[in-house]
Motif scaffolding. Sequence first.
Motif, PDB file in Angstrom:
ATOM      1  N   PHE A 114       0.866  -1.186   0.000  1.00 20.58           N
ATOM      2  CA  PHE A 114       0.000   0.000   0.000  1.00 20.58           C
ATOM      3  C   PHE A 114       0.898   1.230   0.000  1.00 20.58           C
ATOM      4  CE2 PHE A 114      -2.494   3.315   2.179  1.00 20.58           C
ATOM      5  CZ  PHE A 114      -3.587   3.360   1.337  1.00 20.58           C
ATOM      6  N   ASP A 115       1.181   1.722  -1.191  1.00 23.57           N
ATOM      7  CA  ASP A 115       2.097   2.845  -1.367  1.00 23.57           C
ATOM      8  C   ASP A 115       1.310   4.059  -1.840  1.00 23.57           C
ATOM      9  OD1 ASP A 115       4.266   4.473  -1.723  1.00 23.57           O
ATOM     10  OD2 ASP A 115       4.928   3.532  -3.591  1.00 23.57           O
ATOM     11  N   LEU A 116       1.304   5.097  -1.013  1.00 20.41           N
ATOM     12  CA  LEU A 116       0.573   6.305  -1.375  1.00 20.41           C
ATOM     13  C   LEU A 116       1.188   7.006  -2.587  1.00 20.41           C
ATOM     14  CD1 LEU A 116      -0.261   7.857   2.115  1.00 20.41           C
ATOM     15  CD2 LEU A 116      -1.787   6.647   0.557  1.00 20.41           C
ATOM     16  N   GLY A 117       2.466   6.749  -2.834  1.00 19.76           N
ATOM     17  CA  GLY A 117       3.090   7.360  -4.001  1.00 19.76           C
ATOM     18  C   GLY A 117       2.502   6.889  -5.311  1.00 19.76           C
ATOM     19  N   ALA A 118       1.773   5.767  -5.289  1.00 24.87           N
ATOM     20  CA  ALA A 118       1.151   5.276  -6.515  1.00 24.87           C
ATOM     21  C   ALA A 118       0.053   6.194  -7.021  1.00 24.87           C
ATOM     22  CB  ALA A 118       0.594   3.871  -6.288  1.00 24.87           C
ATOM     23  N   LEU A 119      -0.389   7.145  -6.195  1.00 24.42           N
ATOM     24  CA  LEU A 119      -1.378   8.117  -6.645  1.00 24.42           C
ATOM     25  C   LEU A 119      -0.825   9.012  -7.744  1.00 24.42           C
ATOM     26  CD1 LEU A 119      -2.900   9.147  -3.188  1.00 24.42           C
ATOM     27  CD2 LEU A 119      -3.858   7.552  -4.864  1.00 24.42           C
ATOM     28  N   ASN A 120       0.490   9.086  -7.856  1.00 29.02           N
ATOM     29  CA  ASN A 120       1.085   9.902  -8.922  1.00 29.02           C
ATOM     30  C   ASN A 120       0.664   9.440 -10.309  1.00 29.02           C
ATOM     31  OD1 ASN A 120       2.379  11.365  -6.964  1.00 29.02           O
ATOM     32  ND2 ASN A 120       4.395  10.448  -7.306  1.00 29.02           N
ATOM     33  N   SER A 121       0.370   8.158 -10.453  1.00 24.23           N
ATOM     34  CA  SER A 121      -0.028   7.653 -11.770  1.00 24.23           C
ATOM     35  C   SER A 121      -1.380   8.223 -12.207  1.00 24.23           C
ATOM     36  CB  SER A 121      -0.085   6.126 -11.748  1.00 24.23           C
ATOM     37  OG  SER A 121      -1.026   5.673 -10.787  1.00 24.23           O
ATOM     38  N   LEU A 122      -2.197   8.660 -11.243  1.00 22.60           N
ATOM     39  CA  LEU A 122      -3.495   9.226 -11.588  1.00 22.60           C
ATOM     40  C   LEU A 122      -3.370  10.622 -12.184  1.00 22.60           C
ATOM     41  CD1 LEU A 122      -5.523   8.109  -8.430  1.00 22.60           C
ATOM     42  CD2 LEU A 122      -5.339   6.955 -10.648  1.00 22.60           C
ATOM     43  N   ILE A 123      -2.307  11.317 -11.852  1.00 26.52           N
ATOM     44  CA  ILE A 123      -2.103  12.675 -12.366  1.00 26.52           C
ATOM     45  C   ILE A 123      -0.909  12.715 -13.324  1.00 26.52           C
ATOM     46  CG2 ILE A 123      -3.146  13.792 -10.368  1.00 26.52           C
ATOM     47  CD1 ILE A 123      -0.352  14.265  -9.273  1.00 26.52           C
ATOM     48  N   ALA A 124      -0.605  11.586 -13.941  1.00 27.53           N
ATOM     49  CA  ALA A 124       0.554  11.508 -14.832  1.00 27.53           C
ATOM     50  C   ALA A 124       0.511  12.532 -15.959  1.00 27.53           C
ATOM     51  CB  ALA A 124       0.670  10.092 -15.396  1.00 27.53           C
ATOM     52  N   PRO A 125      -0.653  12.826 -16.580  1.00 25.16           N
ATOM     53  CA  PRO A 125      -0.638  13.823 -17.667  1.00 25.16           C
ATOM     54  C   PRO A 125      -0.223  15.223 -17.216  1.00 25.16           C
ATOM     55  CG  PRO A 125      -2.626  12.482 -17.779  1.00 25.16           C
ATOM     56  CD  PRO A 125      -1.968  12.188 -16.462  1.00 25.16           C
ATOM     57  N   PHE A 126      -0.346  15.502 -15.912  1.00 23.59           N
ATOM     58  CA  PHE A 126      -0.039  16.834 -15.419  1.00 23.59           C
ATOM     59  C   PHE A 126       1.376  16.961 -14.866  1.00 23.59           C
ATOM     60  CE2 PHE A 126      -4.581  15.972 -14.880  1.00 23.59           C
ATOM     61  CZ  PHE A 126      -5.120  16.993 -15.629  1.00 23.59           C
ATOM     62  N   ILE A 127       2.095  15.861 -14.777  1.00 30.03           N
ATOM     63  CA  ILE A 127       3.454  15.917 -14.227  1.00 30.03           C
ATOM     64  C   ILE A 127       4.423  15.234 -15.190  1.00 30.03           C
ATOM     65  CG2 ILE A 127       2.833  16.156 -11.793  1.00 30.03           C
ATOM     66  CD1 ILE A 127       3.102  13.144 -11.497  1.00 30.03           C
ATOM     67  N   PRO A 128       4.599  15.762 -16.399  1.00 26.87           N
ATOM     68  CA  PRO A 128       5.554  15.160 -17.339  1.00 26.87           C
ATOM     69  C   PRO A 128       6.979  15.396 -16.874  1.00 26.87           C
ATOM     70  CG  PRO A 128       4.752  17.237 -18.207  1.00 26.87           C
ATOM     71  CD  PRO A 128       3.969  16.974 -16.948  1.00 26.87           C
ATOM     72  N   ALA A 129       7.928  14.874 -17.633  1.00 25.11           N
ATOM     73  CA  ALA A 129       9.339  15.021 -17.276  1.00 25.11           C
ATOM     74  C   ALA A 129       9.728  16.492 -17.240  1.00 25.11           C
ATOM     75  CB  ALA A 129      10.209  14.265 -18.279  1.00 25.11           C
ATOM     76  N   GLY A 130      10.343  16.906 -16.113  1.00 30.45           N
ATOM     77  CA  GLY A 130      10.807  18.279 -15.964  1.00 30.45           C
ATOM     78  C   GLY A 130       9.723  19.279 -15.651  1.00 30.45           C
ATOM     79  N   PHE A 131       8.551  18.816 -15.224  1.00 27.34           N
ATOM     80  CA  PHE A 131       7.443  19.747 -14.968  1.00 27.34           C
ATOM     81  C   PHE A 131       7.758  20.733 -13.857  1.00 27.34           C
ATOM     82  CE2 PHE A 131       6.838  16.685 -11.669  1.00 27.34           C
ATOM     83  CZ  PHE A 131       6.192  17.355 -10.642  1.00 27.34           C
ATOM     84  N   TYR A 132       8.599  20.330 -12.898  1.00 25.49           N
ATOM     85  CA  TYR A 132       8.844  21.183 -11.737  1.00 25.49           C
ATOM     86  C   TYR A 132       9.663  22.423 -12.090  1.00 25.49           C
ATOM     87  CZ  TYR A 132      12.281  17.425 -12.083  1.00 25.49           C
ATOM     88  OH  TYR A 132      13.157  16.474 -12.562  1.00 25.49           O
ATOM     89  N   TYR A 133      10.363  22.401 -13.220  1.00 24.29           N
ATOM     90  CA  TYR A 133      11.129  23.582 -13.610  1.00 24.29           C
ATOM     91  C   TYR A 133      10.213  24.740 -14.010  1.00 24.29           C
ATOM     92  CZ  TYR A 133      15.222  20.555 -13.698  1.00 24.29           C
ATOM     93  OH  TYR A 133      16.222  19.690 -13.348  1.00 24.29           O
ATOM     94  N   LYS A 134       9.018  24.422 -14.469  1.00 24.50           N
ATOM     95  CA  LYS A 134       8.085  25.465 -14.877  1.00 24.50           C
ATOM     96  C   LYS A 134       6.982  25.704 -13.855  1.00 24.50           C
ATOM     97  CE  LYS A 134       8.715  24.493 -19.816  1.00 24.50           C
ATOM     98  NZ  LYS A 134       8.027  24.130 -21.090  1.00 24.50           N
ATOM     99  N   THR A 135       6.712  24.690 -13.038  1.00 25.40           N
ATOM    100  CA  THR A 135       5.589  24.787 -12.116  1.00 25.40           C
ATOM    101  C   THR A 135       5.954  25.524 -10.833  1.00 25.40           C
ATOM    102  OG1 THR A 135       4.755  22.704 -12.996  1.00 25.40           O
ATOM    103  CG2 THR A 135       3.815  23.472 -10.912  1.00 25.40           C
ATOM    104  N   PHE A 136       7.120  25.203 -10.265  1.00 23.06           N
ATOM    105  CA  PHE A 136       7.477  25.734  -8.948  1.00 23.06           C
ATOM    106  C   PHE A 136       8.376  26.967  -9.070  1.00 23.06           C
ATOM    107  CE2 PHE A 136       6.990  21.054  -8.238  1.00 23.06           C
ATOM    108  CZ  PHE A 136       5.742  21.150  -7.640  1.00 23.06           C
ATOM    109  N   MET A 137       7.926  27.941  -9.840  1.00 23.12           N
ATOM    110  CA  MET A 137       8.709  29.163 -10.003  1.00 23.12           C
ATOM    111  C   MET A 137       8.192  30.300  -9.123  1.00 23.12           C
ATOM    112  SD  MET A 137       9.322  29.116 -14.135  1.00 23.12           S
ATOM    113  CE  MET A 137      10.336  30.585 -14.071  1.00 23.12           C
TER     114      MET A 137
END
Length: 529
Positions: free
Chosen positions: A108-131
């Motif tokens: 039971f891994d809560l990190g698996a919830l990331n797969s539900l929002i996969a379209p919104f967190i592509p590779a390198g998304f944090y460089y543009k999101t957390f500015m």
Amino acid sequence: MNRFRTEAGGLIDRARPLRFRFDGRALQGFAGDTLASALLANGVHLIGRSFKYHRPRGILSAGADEPNALITVRQGGGRCTPNLRATQIELYEGLEAMSQNRWPSLRFDLGALNSLIAPFIPAGFYYKTFMWPRRGWDKLYEPRIRAAAGLGRAPSEPDPDRYANRYAHCDILIVGGGAAGLNAALTAAVSGARVLLCDEQSQLGGALLGNASVRIGGQTGPAWAQHVAEILHARPNVTVLTRTTAFGYFSHNFVGLCERLQDHLAEPSAERPRERLWQVRAREVIFTTGAIERPLIFPGNDRPGVLLASAAQSYLNRYGVRVGDRVALVTAHDSAYQVALDLHAAGARVAAIVDVRAAASGELPKAARAAGLPVHESMSVTGTGGARRVSEISFAQSVDGRVLRSQVQRVPCDALLMSGGYTPSVHLFSQTRGTRPCRPSCPTAATRPCVPPALAAAKAASRRAWPMAPRQRRRRCGSSASPPQPCRSDRSMKSRPVMAVGSARCRRARRRPAPRASSTGRTMSRSRT
């Protein structure tokens, strides 16, 4: 306890049961098991989680090419090692292993919830999101991102172990202790050369240990390997290093070896080093590192329970473990048919053999059909099913590269094996700028050396003509009847750092490149930026 263990067979010692724990769960294996084989014998296929989306991950291979089953091992007294491959961890009494990259538990891994929002967190998304806001980066965003990065946790306590360093010279260094390596070492030893043979496994034999169909000189593969290993151990001009990995091949036949001395012991000795770094200078180097089986690409090929066919064969014949009760195979190579025959003989049900080729007409496919195994030719896998373990495979007919999805067949299975053929393990050879001939008709063609000292075939060990006179050879390399002698005794690496690779003469010989001239005739200096 060991539901998937065969009643007999394998190279394990069934008279010596061993207890171990995985994520706090008490399990049992036998002496000679690896952690991976013991987990499979107990029906444990879920080993870890993927890095970003925390998808379930299981064991894929049976050796050093394992990409998924990364484990943390604790031994107490400050000994905690993360990111070890379960396929290379030798089982011992009281071993304590833990999975990685999951919270709060593996199942039971809560990190698996990331797969539900996969379209919104592509590779390198944090460089543009957390500015913005800018204040949030130091106190909120960066700490969270760093906490999620990486696999495993680095130990916080000081390392209590010692590490040794040793220098050695030899006439012939052989990397790989399989059939070719053993044959090369035996031939070279009989000729009187000083031989050093290293292999990363605890037992010599390589792929012979997991293949029950091989016969050499009237003996089975494991029996022949053990017989040759005993001969080599008895010869004074041969040094055999097991549990030793060759990690670098440098100029002038300088090879770095890492020998693991105590990782397989339940109670490591404080008087002995944990590992030893060998720095070997050899007159000739022979690579007999075998080949690595290629996986196949299809949807859902990363689920737990999907393994390489050669890995399943190794677990069955070497460790006495069936990877499943109802097994399906997808292949582009005849070797998978031998795996299917071995599993069928061991009592497993072969649900389907899906061959992506238009026709499979070799001896092994004929033997599989004669045994009544279902063979489907010219097929493409359209997907797999299952949550924490594969439960079914779906495939359809492929015509001229087009998949007829209207004719999809679904077959239940609890293990899926794949084989895309074999690729030679030429990593060290390529480090010396060695190249392979491009032959589309034979993708596993033998390598050809482009560096004169590097020998790329085992047959080179049987040469009788040496490049220098015997007297000169004895003066430079010592007596041919003596084993490789270390230049210096073991010394702790804590008290002295490892020497840089390459001799002082070689470093002095390196010349700086001449300055380039511009079109105006002036010399142009290199930029220091």
